[in-house]
Design a protein around this motif. Structure first.
Motif, short mmCIF file in Angstrom:
data_model
loop_
_atom_site.label_atom_id
_atom_site.label_comp_id
_atom_site.label_asym_id
_atom_site.label_seq_id
_atom_site.Cartn_x
_atom_site.Cartn_y
_atom_site.Cartn_z
N TRP A 1 -2.76 42.44 7.16
CA TRP A 1 -1.81 43.47 6.69
C TRP A 1 -2.46 43.74 5.26
N VAL A 2 -2.13 45.37 5.16
CA VAL A 2 -2.75 45.93 3.97
C VAL A 2 -1.63 47.02 3.34
N LYS A 3 -1.93 46.70 1.94
CA LYS A 3 -0.95 47.68 1.20
C LYS A 3 -1.71 48.96 0.87
N VAL A 4 -1.00 50.02 1.43
CA VAL A 4 -1.86 51.47 1.23
C VAL A 4 -1.26 52.27 -0.05
N CYS A 5 -1.29 51.39 -1.04
CA CYS A 5 -0.80 51.69 -2.49
C CYS A 5 -1.63 51.64 -3.39
N GLY A 6 -1.71 51.69 -4.64
CA GLY A 6 -2.73 51.61 -6.04
C GLY A 6 -3.48 52.76 -5.78
N GLY A 7 -3.07 54.00 -5.23
CA GLY A 7 -4.05 55.15 -5.34
C GLY A 7 -4.71 55.25 -6.55
N GLU A 8 -4.06 55.00 -7.72
CA GLU A 8 -4.67 55.30 -8.92
C GLU A 8 -5.72 54.28 -9.20
N ARG A 9 -5.77 53.10 -8.51
CA ARG A 9 -6.85 52.23 -8.75
C ARG A 9 -8.05 52.48 -7.80
N VAL A 10 -7.90 53.36 -6.59
CA VAL A 10 -8.71 53.77 -5.63
C VAL A 10 -9.46 55.04 -6.19
N SER A 11 -8.69 55.95 -6.83
CA SER A 11 -8.90 57.31 -7.19
C SER A 11 -9.98 57.13 -8.16
N VAL A 12 -11.12 58.33 -8.31
CA VAL A 12 -11.70 58.56 -9.51
C VAL A 12 -10.88 58.52 -10.78
N GLY A 13 -9.40 58.72 -10.83
CA GLY A 13 -8.59 58.53 -11.94
C GLY A 13 -7.66 59.60 -12.51
N LYS A 14 -7.80 60.92 -11.62
CA LYS A 14 -6.79 62.05 -11.90
C LYS A 14 -5.59 62.25 -11.02
N ARG A 15 -4.46 62.33 -11.86
CA ARG A 15 -3.33 62.48 -10.86
C ARG A 15 -3.59 63.97 -10.30
N PRO A 16 -2.98 64.03 -9.02
CA PRO A 16 -2.10 63.09 -8.17
C PRO A 16 -2.86 61.91 -7.30
N PHE A 17 -3.99 62.05 -7.53
CA PHE A 17 -4.95 60.97 -6.87
C PHE A 17 -4.99 60.96 -5.37
#
Length: 291
Positions: free
Chosen positions: A204-220
């Motif tokens: 299984w995988v959680k498709v969250c933590g976009g802020e951790r995956v992103s280069v770091g600028k909202r909205p990721f």
């Protein structure tokens, strides 16, 4: 010791209502420290983020259920999490941190209190890989409880530990899309390894933590293609959560309402969204039907 920033106190209202029974499958409670002290050997100190504020956030966002994940700042003292579950009137379940010394009776007590999994941290900023002997022996005990294991990995760990992960005999959940880095693209080796791992029916995988995956600028938004690809790969084994109150964020602090909207963007199909938010958490965690 690092002190974490507080979460955004003003989450926007999501642009669409979420389906009944929607679950935040990854969030935390911290403290309050005067009642639930932080672990002396912690690597960071979070702001207090108690049960009352978490419940208020979920009511605002339209989330009926949640899975509270024990975080390393409380170590293996799961008391704050267990208190929140007990006060949630059936809305919350939990993921514990254990140290391997627990008796069968202690694990049974955790199960009765609403724990459904254990979590192991591998990420470097939280101390690196756990004692792998404890890891293996603990996982051997989970099947009888009907529990699963949650793995918090750095991206390269997916490659390093693929063989060990594939030997796991209970369901396992990869946190935060494996913390792959959006800047390295969809064809990066860790993400290819994660997609290959998802062929395992226990994965299984959680498709969250976009802020951790992103280069770091909202909205990721640069994290969205990774989430969409994972949903496509394993629509019956994906979960989503806020990660509130977002410990150890050194980039842009997320707005939790915007994170819901990001999820709406990368999972626009209502049937898939119902799987992600309702059906999959019910299947993995065994939530009771809504009253």
């Amino acid at each position: 010791m690092k002190t974490c920033a507080a979460p955004d106190p003003n989450p926007v209202k999501p642009r669409e209502a979420l389906p009944a029974g929607a679950c935040d499958a990854h969030c935390h409670v911290f403290g309050p420290a005067d009642r639930f002290p932080y672990a002396p050997d912690r690597s960071y100190t979070p702001p207090d983020a108690p049960f009352e504020r978490l419940r208020q956030l979920h009511d605002w966002l339209g989330l009926d259920r949640a899975v509270i994940v024990q975080a390393s700042c409380h170590g293996d003292d799961n008391t704050a999490m267990l208190d929140a579950i007990a006060r949630s009137e059936g809305r919350y379940l939990g993921v514990a941190i254990v140290n391997g010394s627990e008796t069968d009776e202690q694990l049974a007590d955790l199960n009765a209190a609403g724990v459904r999994a254990v979590r192991f941290n591998f990420v470097q900023h939280l101390g690196g890989a756990p004692d792998l002997d404890v890891f293996d022996k603990t996982i051997e005990r989970l099947g009888d409880l009907g529990w699963h294991v949650v793995l918090h990995l750095d991206a390269q760990d997916i490659v390093t530990y693929t063989d060990r992960i594939n030997r796991i005999k209970v369901p396992f959940v990869i946190d935060h899309m494996g913390r792959v880095q959006a800047a390295n693209g969809l064809d990066q080796e860790p993400f290819r390894a994660l997609l290959e791992l998802m062929k395992n029916p226990l994965a299984w995988v959680k498709v969250c933590g976009g802020e951790r995956v992103s280069v770091g600028k909202r909205p990721f938004a640069d994290a969205a293609p990774f989430a969409a690809r994972l949903i496509e790969a394993a629509p019956d084994r994906v979960l989503w959560g806020t990660d509130w109150p977002h410990p150890n964020i050194s980039k842009d602090m997320p707005n939790d309402g915007e994170l819901v909207d990001l999820m709406l963007d990368f999972c626009p199909d209502p049937a898939l969204r119902r799987k992600l938010l309702v059906e999959n958490p019910e299947k993995l965690y065994g939530f009771k039907p809504l009253a």
